[in-house]
Design an enzyme around this catalytic site. Structure first.
Site, short mmCIF file in Angstrom:
data_model
loop_
_atom_site.label_atom_id
_atom_site.label_comp_id
_atom_site.label_asym_id
_atom_site.label_seq_id
_atom_site.Cartn_x
_atom_site.Cartn_y
_atom_site.Cartn_z
N THR A 75 0.72 -1.15 0.66
CA THR A 75 -0.02 -0.22 -0.44
C THR A 75 0.73 1.31 0.14
OG1 THR A 75 -1.91 -1.06 1.31
CG2 THR A 75 -1.29 1.00 1.43
N GLY A 132 -10.67 -2.11 3.10
CA GLY A 132 -9.86 -2.34 4.39
C GLY A 132 -9.35 -1.48 5.20
N ASP A 133 -8.34 -1.50 5.76
CA ASP A 133 -8.29 -0.08 6.84
C ASP A 133 -8.29 1.22 6.07
OD1 ASP A 133 -6.07 -1.60 6.13
OD2 ASP A 133 -4.80 0.42 7.06
N THR A 140 0.07 0.72 7.43
CA THR A 140 0.36 -0.16 5.99
C THR A 140 0.42 -1.90 7.25
OG1 THR A 140 0.94 -1.66 4.38
CG2 THR A 140 2.63 0.10 5.39
N GLY A 141 -0.11 -2.81 6.24
CA GLY A 141 -0.33 -3.97 6.75
C GLY A 141 -1.08 -3.99 6.58
N GLY A 199 -5.50 -5.07 7.10
CA GLY A 199 -6.37 -4.16 7.55
C GLY A 199 -7.36 -4.51 8.65
N1 ASP Z 1 -4.06 -2.30 4.82
C1 ASP Z 1 -3.34 -2.78 3.61
C2 ASP Z 1 -5.18 -2.98 4.02
O1 ASP Z 1 -5.98 -4.09 4.29
C3 ASP Z 1 -2.99 -3.48 2.85
C4 ASP Z 1 -1.45 -3.20 2.10
O2 ASP Z 1 -1.08 -2.39 3.79
O3 ASP Z 1 -0.45 -3.25 1.78
O4 ASP Z 1 -6.49 -2.95 2.97
#
Ligand code: ASP
Length: 287
Positions: A152, A182-183, A203-204, A206
């Protein structure tokens, strides 16, 4: 005092790709810095940097966005301005080159904060925001080992007026349920900004970030006076301890101090301000 910090996701990626994503972040931060250095607004700097990252095929936003369980692409994005806590976000929207533009349109032209699904893109057409074929966003298949990567993109900036802005854009997680959001577009989870404290883009996974409302937790830590570098490290470690899994976050506080932290193996990041610039794939100890 003005500064911009960006990220291109957190996780584990092949070593040959690490330098390239760090460089893409450095370029995006430089693009955003051009805006700030010319006396421009934080919102324009953040949008310029996120648009740059959305064009980068190495990253999971705009071009390069990952596919859902059906092989389709849907996108999430958010933009928040800390002066008046105004925000615009879109979730699960059909393919378009620059989802951050649609989030900005929601912020500036809609009475709502979050629009989701095909109707959000349909609404944006009156402002000249058009969708694109999914194939315009698809890039050659990733190596399977990249599945642990969360690439992300996001940016946080403060301008000379002390306005803090945060923006995040993503294709979500690979193989996600087609109806998932997502988040990233959820305020306080993947994105938050408050001039009285600072701004955050996360990021991570979500589903984990939402459960600890990571962006808001980081902003509240800065509000309480914690240095953004300490807050970013502590709260990503905390996420790991409380709900398992890794995450990364970039922060800028109201004094223009920067924070980058991740509980994943790595995270691509870059910042740019008047006295210099830096980028990397991991946050060096002592940074
Ligand atoms: N946070 C993002 C999600 O869960 C994914 C990512 O950080 O790559 O949609």
């Amino acid at each position: 005092m003005s500064v911009i910090v960006v990220h291109g996701g957190a996780g584990d990626i092949k070593s040959h790709k690490r330098e390239a994503v760090a460089r893409a972040c450095a370029e995006a931060a430089a693009v955003g810095w051009q805006v700030l250095a010319g006396g421009g607004r934080a919102i324009d700097a953040v949008v310029a940097a996120v648009r740059w990252l959305e064009d980068c095929p190495l990253l999971n936003a705009g071009r390069g966005a990952c596919a859902d369980a059906n092989g389709d692409i849907t996108l999430d994005a958010a933009l928040m301005v800390g002066r008046d806590l105004s925000a615009g976000a879109v979730g699960n929207v059909p393919p378009l080159r620059h989802p951050i533009d649609l989030a900005r349109a929601v912020l500036e032209r809609s009475p709502h904060v979050l629009l989701v699904g095909p109707g959000a893109l349909e609404w944006g057409r009156q402002f000249g925001i058009e969708g694109c074929p999914a194939d315009d966003l698809r890039v050659p298949a990733d190596e399977p080992a990249e599945e642990k990567a969360h690439d992300t993109v996001g940016a946080v900036a403060i301008d000379d007026e002390g306005v803090v802005v945060a923006g995040t854009s993503t294709g979500g997680v690979r193989g996600k349920h087609p109806a998932r959001v997502g988040d990233s577009p959820l305020l306080g989870c993947g994105t938050y900004a408050d001039d009285e404290a600072g701004g955050a883009s996360a990021t991570g996974t979500g589903e984990l970030i939402m459960r600890v409302t990571l962006a808001r937790a980081c902003v509240d830590a800065m509000r309480a006076g914690e240095h953004p570098m300490d807050a970013a490290r502590r709260l990503t470690d905390d996420l790991h301890r409380r709900v398992g899994g890794g995450a990364g976050v970039i922060l800028v506080d109201r004094h223009g101090r920067v924070g980058v932290g991740h509980s994943t193996l790595g995270m691509s990041w870059a910042w740019h301000r008047a006295d210099g610039a830096a980028c990397g794939w991991q946050v060096p100890a002592g940074e």
